[in-house]
Scaffold this motif. Structure first.
Motif, short mmCIF file in Angstrom:
data_model
loop_
_atom_site.label_atom_id
_atom_site.label_comp_id
_atom_site.label_asym_id
_atom_site.label_seq_id
_atom_site.Cartn_x
_atom_site.Cartn_y
_atom_site.Cartn_z
N LYS A 1 20.18 -14.49 27.37
CA LYS A 1 21.42 -14.51 28.15
C LYS A 1 21.40 -13.37 29.19
O LYS A 1 21.72 -13.58 30.36
N THR B 1 36.17 -15.82 21.58
CA THR B 1 36.51 -15.80 20.16
C THR B 1 37.94 -15.33 19.95
O THR B 1 38.67 -15.86 19.10
N GLU C 1 31.03 -10.12 31.74
CA GLU C 1 30.47 -9.11 30.85
C GLU C 1 29.05 -9.51 30.48
O GLU C 1 28.84 -10.59 29.91
N SER D 1 34.28 -10.86 21.45
CA SER D 1 34.31 -11.49 22.77
C SER D 1 35.65 -12.15 23.06
O SER D 1 36.40 -12.51 22.15
N LYS E 1 35.34 -9.00 7.56
CA LYS E 1 34.20 -9.88 7.84
C LYS E 1 33.37 -9.26 8.96
O LYS E 1 33.71 -9.36 10.14
N GLU F 1 37.02 -18.13 10.50
CA GLU F 1 38.19 -18.99 10.70
C GLU F 1 38.98 -19.18 9.41
O GLU F 1 40.21 -19.30 9.45
N GLU G 1 27.76 -11.57 11.22
CA GLU G 1 26.65 -12.12 10.43
C GLU G 1 25.31 -11.61 10.92
O GLU G 1 24.30 -11.69 10.22
N TRP H 1 28.71 -6.91 16.27
CA TRP H 1 27.36 -6.49 15.89
C TRP H 1 26.86 -5.27 16.65
O TRP H 1 25.78 -4.78 16.37
N HIS I 1 20.63 -13.49 22.75
CA HIS I 1 21.32 -12.53 23.62
C HIS I 1 20.36 -12.00 24.70
O HIS I 1 20.75 -11.86 25.87
N PHE J 1 40.70 -7.62 15.45
CA PHE J 1 39.43 -8.22 15.88
C PHE J 1 38.81 -7.41 17.01
O PHE J 1 39.51 -7.01 17.95
N SER K 1 34.74 -7.74 12.73
CA SER K 1 34.04 -6.75 13.58
C SER K 1 32.74 -7.33 14.15
O SER K 1 32.18 -8.27 13.61
N1 LIG Z 1 33.07 -5.23 21.47
C1 LIG Z 1 32.88 -6.12 22.37
O1 LIG Z 1 33.45 -6.08 23.41
C2 LIG Z 1 31.93 -7.18 22.07
C3 LIG Z 1 31.70 -8.15 23.02
N2 LIG Z 1 30.83 -9.13 22.74
C4 LIG Z 1 30.62 -10.11 23.81
O2 LIG Z 1 30.58 -11.39 23.25
C5 LIG Z 1 29.38 -12.03 23.55
C6 LIG Z 1 29.00 -12.94 22.42
O3 LIG Z 1 28.73 -12.20 21.25
P1 LIG Z 1 29.17 -12.78 19.84
O4 LIG Z 1 28.43 -12.15 18.76
O5 LIG Z 1 29.10 -14.26 19.91
O6 LIG Z 1 30.69 -12.26 19.76
P2 LIG Z 1 31.86 -12.83 18.90
O7 LIG Z 1 33.13 -12.43 19.51
O8 LIG Z 1 31.65 -14.27 18.66
O9 LIG Z 1 31.65 -12.08 17.50
C7 LIG Z 1 32.43 -11.01 17.04
C8 LIG Z 1 32.88 -11.27 15.61
O10 LIG Z 1 33.74 -12.42 15.59
C9 LIG Z 1 33.29 -13.34 14.61
N3 LIG Z 1 33.66 -14.69 15.04
C10 LIG Z 1 32.99 -15.52 15.89
N4 LIG Z 1 33.66 -16.68 16.03
C11 LIG Z 1 34.76 -16.59 15.26
C12 LIG Z 1 35.84 -17.48 14.98
N5 LIG Z 1 35.89 -18.69 15.52
N6 LIG Z 1 36.82 -17.07 14.14
C13 LIG Z 1 36.78 -15.84 13.58
N7 LIG Z 1 35.77 -14.96 13.80
C14 LIG Z 1 34.78 -15.33 14.63
C15 LIG Z 1 31.80 -13.10 14.56
O11 LIG Z 1 31.24 -13.65 13.39
C16 LIG Z 1 31.75 -11.58 14.63
O12 LIG Z 1 32.04 -11.04 13.37
C17 LIG Z 1 28.42 -10.88 23.83
O13 LIG Z 1 27.38 -11.28 24.64
C18 LIG Z 1 29.32 -9.90 24.50
O14 LIG Z 1 29.45 -10.22 25.86
C19 LIG Z 1 30.19 -9.22 21.56
C20 LIG Z 1 30.37 -8.29 20.57
C21 LIG Z 1 31.24 -7.16 20.79
#
Ligand SMILES: NC(=O)C1=CN([C@@H]2O[C@H](COP(=O)(O)OP(=O)(O)OC[C@H]3O[C@@H](n4cnc5c(N)ncnc54)[C@H](O)[C@@H]3O)[C@@H](O)[C@H]2O)C=CC1
Ligand SMILES: N/C(=C\C=C\C(=O)O)C(=O)O
Length: 487
Positions: free
Chosen positions: A337, A235, A391, A232, A178, A216, A181, A154, A334, A229, A152
């Motif tokens: 960004k 990811t 986005e 983003s 998970k 991962e 963080e 943040w 962020h 999941f 999930s």
């Molecule tokens: N709900 C949504 O649509 C969301 C979109 N975002 C977008 O993503 C951008 C980046 O934010 P992040 O925090 O970097 O999002 P993220 O997609 O990297 O993080 C979301 C979750 O995925 C986990 N994660 C990250 N890399 C992973 C991997 N390789 N394997 C498994 N789990 C992994 C993170 O630890 C967190 O728990 C934001 O600026 C926003 O544009 C971010 C959060 C929520």
């Protein structure tokens, strides 16, 4: 880093026990920019331990009746509700959102997630058909998938985590979750309630840490057949690659570039405050937030004037301020960004009507290093600009005029995402027609974010794969089998 003594130290929750970790990550208070908490930096070792616990717990939990599991979920909802204020304070501090929003939306919705799935799991029936000419009947049975991996983000930490945990365990799975963080505190607080609610050890395991390490390890584990999941698109791509060799079941709830389409017959008294909210609620950090506002040319000037006025009244303040509409963004990176998107728009010749670089932000001395930004409205921007295509996930929205229905549908659909849209018009026929043609998993007309948890939630195109909601979550968190009986 601040003195270790004052820091809140989180621990993993595996097999019903809190366990320390060998290394930790700093977690920041977004409203001050100070480290206030340390989060376990878990990896493969912790995932292996959680898998063993979840595997041991599965036979007992999955063989309980839906009624028994439902009682446990309801009890957990009651306990969360009793801790509402404490959880809201923690969520607001950890995420930067206003305390008011955490009190009125995040935590009540987390409670509702458990109550909702406690109820919905009681009402499923399976299918049965007959082939009398062959002396056969066929029926389906559903069984829990096994150990569910839940990852999930943040932005709505407890709200989105419970949206996954509740249906997964209601259907009889055991889980390894998970959380992000960046926002782990309320997940850790939830762990303290599990035993009291009657959740047996190993049914819910929460392992903290970063995506590349512990995320991962979870996604790659061969004994975790399902990953849900939210986050983003890049990811999601990585998760898809890692899951492919195991053919895992995937549910991916990703981002959006959500249009609001405002026709000349819209009720602007309702539309303007709702569109300010849909653009800037939770600092614009909701995947459903509006970020492209298409306004019919005949009302464009009036709309823009009133929208900018209303945006300027949207108060940015410390999260505990009861009059705050918006708190701090999640992190320094962020914030940078999001600001860079505004800078880029300026270099392309766009105009900033209010907010970043135009208006002044006043903050108390101790919050000067916090990650605050004013809600920002951009105009005179081309559809090809990155601000109109990518986005941003922050308090930035673009306003642009359109002439007719056909044109606006084409422009609204002309992005890679397809999550949510809003349509504002008093013409019932038009509302239905436009909603049907939009490439969007969700369309709200003359409103925003009114949620019906029974119905499918999710996006099309790059906004994700799969849907969640009562029946869709049940289908996702169970395997179906067709049985044929010849009599
Ligand atoms: N709900 C949504 O649509 C969301 C979109 N975002 C977008 O993503 C951008 C980046 O934010 P992040 O925090 O970097 O999002 P993220 O997609 O990297 O993080 C979301 C979750 O995925 C986990 N994660 C990250 N890399 C992973 C991997 N390789 N394997 C498994 N789990 C992994 C993170 O630890 C967190 O728990 C934001 O600026 C926003 O544009 C971010 C959060 C929520
Ligand atoms: N998935 C997200 C929001 C969901 C809201 C809801 O279910 O009501 C997100 O922002 O990522």
């Amino acid at each position: 880093m601040a003195g270790t003594k004052e820091l809140l130290m989180l621990e993993n929750f595996i097999d019903g026990k809190f366990l320390p970790c060998n290394s930790y990550i700093d977690s920041y208070d977004p409203s001050t920019g100070e480290v206030y908490c340390r989060v376990p930096d878990s990896g493969k070792e912790e995932i292996d331990a959680a898998v063993q616990a979840a595997r041991r717990a599965f036979p007992g939990w999955s063989s309980r009746s839906p009624q028994e599991r439902s009682q446990v979920l309801n009890k957990l909802a009651d306990l969360l509700e009793q801790s509402l204020e404490e959880l809201a304070q923690a969520e607001s501090r950890d995420q930067g959102k206003t305390l008011t929003l955490a009190r009125t939306m995040d935590i009540p919705r987390s409670v509702q997630n458990f109550r909702f799935f406690a109820s919905s799991v009681l009402h499923y029936t399976s299918e049965c058909t007959q082939m009398d000419h062959l002396g056969c009947m066929h029926y389906t049975v559903r069984t829990p998938v096994g150990i569910a991996g839940l990852i999930s983000p943040w932005n709505l930490p407890l709200y989105l985590l419970t949206w996954k945990i509740a249906p997964a365990i209601a259907a009889g799975n055991t889980v390894i979750a998970k959380p992000s963080e960046l926002t782990s505190v309320t997940a850790w607080m939830l762990c303290k309630l599990l035993d009291k609610a009657g959740v047996p050890p190993g049914v819910v395991n929460i392992v903290f840490g970063t995506g590349p390490r512990v995320g991962e390890a979870l996604v790659s584990h061969p004994e975790v057949p399902l990953i849900s999941f939210t986050g983003s698109q890049p990811t999601a791509e990585r998760i898809t690659q890692l899951s492919a060799p195991h053919c895992k079941k995937l549910s991916l709830e990703l981002g959006g570039k959500n249009p609001a389409i405002i026709f000349e017959d819209a009720n602007l008294d309702e539309c303007i405050p709702a569109t300010v909210r849909s653009s800037f609620a939770n600092q614009g950090e909701i995947c459903l937030c509006t970020s492209r506002i298409f306004v019919q040319k005949s009302i464009y000037s009036e709309f823009l004037k009133r929208f900018v006025e209303a945006t300027r009244k949207w108060k940015v303040s410390v999260p505990s301020d009861p009059s705050a509409s918006m708190g701090a963004l999640i992190s320094k990176a962020h914030l940078e960004k999001v600001r860079n998107y505004v800078k880029k728009a300026l270099t392309e010749g766009a105009r900033i009507q209010c907010g970043e670089g135009v208006d002044e932000l006043h903050l108390p001395a101790r919050n000067q290093a916090g990650y605050f930004m004013l809600p920002t409205v951009i105009t005179d921007i081309k559809d090809e600009s990155c601000c109109m295509r990518e986005e941003i996930f922050g308090p930035v929205t673009c306003v642009t005029p359109f002439h007719n229905e056909e044109e606006v549908i084409q422009r609204a659909n002309n992005v890679k995402y397809g999550l949510a849209a809003t349509v504002w018009s008093r013409d019932v026929g038009r509302v239905h027609r436009v909603a049907k043609k939009l490439q969007s998993g969700l369309v709200w007309t003359n409103c925003w974010l009114i949620r019906e948890l029974n119905l499918p939630f999710g996006g099309m195109k790059s906004s994700g794969i799969g849907r969640e909601g009562a029946k869709d979550s049940y289908d996702f968190f169970t395997e179906i089998k067709t049985i044929t009986v010849k009599h």
